[in-house]
Design a protein around this motif. Structure first.
Motif, PDB file in Angstrom:
ATOM      1  N   SER A 116      41.672  44.378  38.388  1.00 44.08           N
ATOM      2  CA  SER A 116      41.695  44.556  39.838  1.00 44.08           C
ATOM      3  C   SER A 116      40.388  44.055  40.438  1.00 44.08           C
ATOM      4  CB  SER A 116      41.907  46.030  40.187  1.00 44.08           C
ATOM      5  OG  SER A 116      40.802  46.806  39.759  1.00 44.08           O
ATOM      6  N   GLN A 124      43.697  32.821  41.576  1.00 42.26           N
ATOM      7  CA  GLN A 124      43.237  34.145  41.167  1.00 42.26           C
ATOM      8  C   GLN A 124      42.781  34.161  39.713  1.00 42.26           C
ATOM      9  OE1 GLN A 124      47.169  35.610  42.566  1.00 42.26           O
ATOM     10  NE2 GLN A 124      46.014  37.456  43.100  1.00 42.26           N
ATOM     11  N   SER A 141      43.525  41.244  45.523  1.00 40.89           N
ATOM     12  CA  SER A 141      43.414  42.583  44.939  1.00 40.89           C
ATOM     13  C   SER A 141      43.500  42.536  43.423  1.00 40.89           C
ATOM     14  CB  SER A 141      44.516  43.489  45.492  1.00 40.89           C
ATOM     15  OG  SER A 141      45.799  42.997  45.117  1.00 40.89           O
ATOM     16  N   LEU A 142      43.859  41.371  42.868  1.00 38.35           N
ATOM     17  CA  LEU A 142      44.017  41.230  41.422  1.00 38.35           C
ATOM     18  C   LEU A 142      43.502  39.874  40.976  1.00 38.35           C
ATOM     19  CD1 LEU A 142      45.336  42.534  38.818  1.00 38.35           C
ATOM     20  CD2 LEU A 142      47.304  41.088  39.318  1.00 38.35           C
ATOM     21  N   HIS A 192      44.478  40.883  33.129  1.00 39.72           N
ATOM     22  CA  HIS A 192      44.578  41.429  34.481  1.00 39.72           C
ATOM     23  C   HIS A 192      43.404  42.360  34.769  1.00 39.72           C
ATOM     24  CE1 HIS A 192      48.649  40.277  33.352  1.00 39.72           C
ATOM     25  NE2 HIS A 192      48.930  40.167  34.642  1.00 39.72           N
ATOM     26  N   SER A 194      38.382  45.529  42.547  1.00 41.93           N
ATOM     27  CA  SER A 194      37.324  46.544  42.491  1.00 41.93           C
ATOM     28  C   SER A 194      36.744  46.659  41.087  1.00 41.93           C
ATOM     29  CB  SER A 194      37.867  47.893  42.958  1.00 41.93           C
ATOM     30  OG  SER A 194      38.979  48.288  42.162  1.00 41.93           O
TER      31      SER A 194
END
Length: 650
Positions: free
Chosen positions: A424, A503, A341-342, A422, A426
């Motif tokens: 997200s 990530q 999600s991140l 950072h 989306s």
């Protein structure tokens, strides 16, 4: 007769003529001037806010830096707004008293800047040579007093300039060949005895500049002696590092100042006037622009405070710990499914220490993109004479460039300035969609512009009837739909991947292949589709563009007149330049991502950034410089406020 002379020899106003010999390109010179002025205002106001906001910066060194920032703000704001009015709107008139006021502020605050740099050198001397007594010597009371004395010194020494200038008779016209009212530039218009002005100007320069440089030299001599006497190499390096930002500020301030001062007095017959004036403007622009950048890059306390404020972190140590943890995550993947999600955009790996420096050209290019493309859109929209196919396609290109720039530049600057990487999942997918979609749209519009040139040269009589407004709108819709239609599969292909490595995206934006490389599953469908989409768009567009120009070349070489050939080729010059600017970094970035495994990662990323930064910034300049109609209409639009046309300007 005597009364007539007395009245006529004291003009009510002067005309600031700008940069003599470069009148035709002054509007282009204004872009770097405007960009530097914006950076100077943002940087210095940012420093003042930061020093006021952060208790940890309430120290002598930062109080002197606040004085320098305030001085820089007044110094550049005294001259640059008027220079931009001259370049953009041809507002050259300035009242006699206004000229004296501008002269007073310009010289007072340039003198004050020299004094503040001298105080900062004394501050470094006390901090290194008498560290235990530093806080007791430079108390808040002492800092306020020396700052006031520095200001009063400049005021008292510059006030006589106004009286010496006002007493002179002016019989050599009222045109000042400069962008602001400089003492000697105004004095040269006088037919009276200006020896007193020249002598007093030289005396003030020696009293301020000479005295300050002497004090700075003595301070650094003592500092050097103290540092060399230290036994530890680490201690020597640490002591020197506290002075590097100040040394850079001295170089930025005094180098153009010396050139401007001595060339005015001794190089009048050797150095062109345009060179004098450009260096004078650099003197009032370069220090205010670079000082905040230099102190932001070289001073750890300021860097940490910027990161803490902009990232919303109360503890800078926790922020640094997080970055170290991310670095370990990249080096030691644990092969377990991660929370996707991140994501973390890392910036330019291996060049983290240069991020703040790199942000300066990024900010300038972003500003040039915004100003240039908005100017193109305004000029074409307001001028009926430009409502032609070539300019309507140019408006499409400018709109796409603005949208692509806004998709990347704000986040890029946040990463370079404060490490705010950072994003997200989306938001990452949305950024990926917009970047790739707008790049595809730009390629299609460049193809449409090539077709427009082909029709204009090959079928000139049918050009207007074939490329009607309706057809142009349909072409724009096709470009938008074609670019958008190829993007949704990216979303589903990436959604099917599992991310078990990291990530952290080693990039400045969410690029498709950069995200795919984080996956631990089968990424062949992503690679194949990415290659297919690129070939469908860029490959087909390039082939059609090459075909169009092959027909154009054949038509041009059939012309009997050399002048007709040159004119026909001239209509294609801007478009060819834009194609080279757009496709060269795009193709290099595309192929190195897929086949250039030996190319360093930071080269990949810098080229990818170049592809998104340079075309939007340079396209308006290329069309503005190469296209006569746009040049004339830009001048006409900027002159509407004065009710004059292009001929009146000339």
């Amino acid at each position: 007769m005597l009364m007539l002379n007395k009245t006529d020899l004291h003009p009510a106003s002067f005309i600031l003529n700008g940069i003599p010999g470069l009148e035709d390109i002054q509007i282009w010179i204004s872009f770097p001037f405007f960009s530097m002025y914006v950076v100077a205002m943002m940087g210095n106001f940012g420093l003042l806010y930061l020093i006021h906001y952060e208790d940890s910066l309430h120290k002598p060194m930062y109080y002197f830096l606040a004085m320098l920032s305030l001085t820089d703000l007044v110094m550049c704001s005294s001259t640059i707004p008027k220079a931009l009015c001259i370049f953009w709107f041809h507002l050259k008139k300035i009242g006699f008293d206004e000229c004296l006021v501008q002269m007073f502020f310009t010289h007072t605050f340039t003198g004050m800047e020299s004094g503040v740099l001298m105080l900062m050198a004394l501050d470094r001397y006390v901090a290194i040579c008498y560290p235990l007594r530093y806080s007791t010597i430079f108390t808040n009371n002492v800092i306020a007093k020396v700052g006031l004395v520095t200001f009063l010194r400049g005021v008292l020494l510059i006030i006589p300039f106004t009286f010496l200038t006002k007493r002179l008779p002016y019989c050599r016209g009222n045109i000042i060949y400069h962008t602001f009212c400089d003492h000697m530039s105004v004095a040269k218009l006088s037919c009276g005895n200006v020896k007193i002005n020249a002598i007093y100007g030289l005396m003030v320069a020696l009293l301020i500049g000479g005295f300050d440089i002497l004090c700075i030299t003595i301070s650094y001599t003592m500092i050097l002696r103290a540092v060399v006497s230290l036994s530890s190499a680490d201690a020597q390096q640490k002591a020197f590092s506290t002075c590097t930002a100040h040394i850079c500020a001295i170089v930025f301030s005094y180098s153009p100042a010396f050139f401007s001062f001595f060339s005015h007095r001794f190089g009048g017959h050797i150095i062109p006037p345009s060179c004098h004036i450009i260096m004078s403007n650099i003197y009032v622009l370069l220090p205010p622009t670079m000082n905040p950048v230099v102190y932001g890059v070289k001073t750890k306390q300021i860097r940490d405070c910027i990161i803490r404020i902009l990232s919303g972190s109360k503890n800078i140590k926790s922020h640094n710990k997080m970055l170290r943890t991310l670095g370990h995550t990249m080096e030691f993947p644990n092969h377990t499914n991660l929370d996707t999600s991140l994501f973390i955009l890392l910036g330019i790996p291996g060049m983290e220490q240069f991020h703040l420096w790199l942000s300066l050209p990024v900010c300038c290019l972003g500003t040039a993109t915004f100003v240039g493309n908005i100017t193109i859109l305004v000029v074409v929209a307001t001028e009926p004479a430009l409502h032609k196919p070539v300019y309507l396609f140019l408006c499409m290109l400018s709109t796409i460039d603005l949208a692509a720039s806004f998709s990347t530049v704000p986040k890029l600057l946040a990463i370079l300035w404060c490490g705010a990487g950072h994003i997200s999942a989306s938001a990452c997918l949305a950024q990926m969609f917009f970047i790739h979609a707008f790049c595809m749209m730009e390629s299609t519009v460049l193809l449409a512009m090539a077709f427009d040139r082909y029709m204009a040269i090959y079928y000139p009589l049918c050009h207007a009837t074939i490329l009607t407004d309706s057809i142009i709108v349909h072409i724009g819709v096709v470009a938008m739909v074609w670019g958008s239609m190829l993007m949704p599969p990216y979303r589903f292909l990436i959604g099917s991947l599992s991310f078990c490595q990291s990530q952290v995206i080693p990039h400045t934006y969410c690029e498709h292949m950069a995200v795919v490389k984080l996956a631990c599953g089968d990424t062949r469908p992503n690679r194949v589709y990415g290659l297919t989409a690129a070939l469908l768009v860029i490959g087909v567009d390039l082939f059609c563009i090459a075909l169009s120009y092959a027909f154009i070349a054949r038509a041009i070489f059939r012309l009997s007149s050399q002048e007709a050939r040159s004119k026909a080729l001239g209509t294609c010059g801007s478009h060819v330049c834009v194609i080279l600017i757009s496709y060269t970094p795009a193709l290099f970035s595309f192929f190195t991502h897929r086949f250039g495994h030996h190319v360093p990662l930071h080269i990949h990323i810098l080229l990818a950034d170049d592809y998104l930064l340079f075309p939007p910034a340079l396209n308006p300049m290329v069309y503005g410089v190469k296209t006569k109609e746009i040049r004339e209409k830009v001048v006409k639009v900027f002159q509407k406020g004065q009710g004059t046309g292009v001929k009146a300007c000339e």
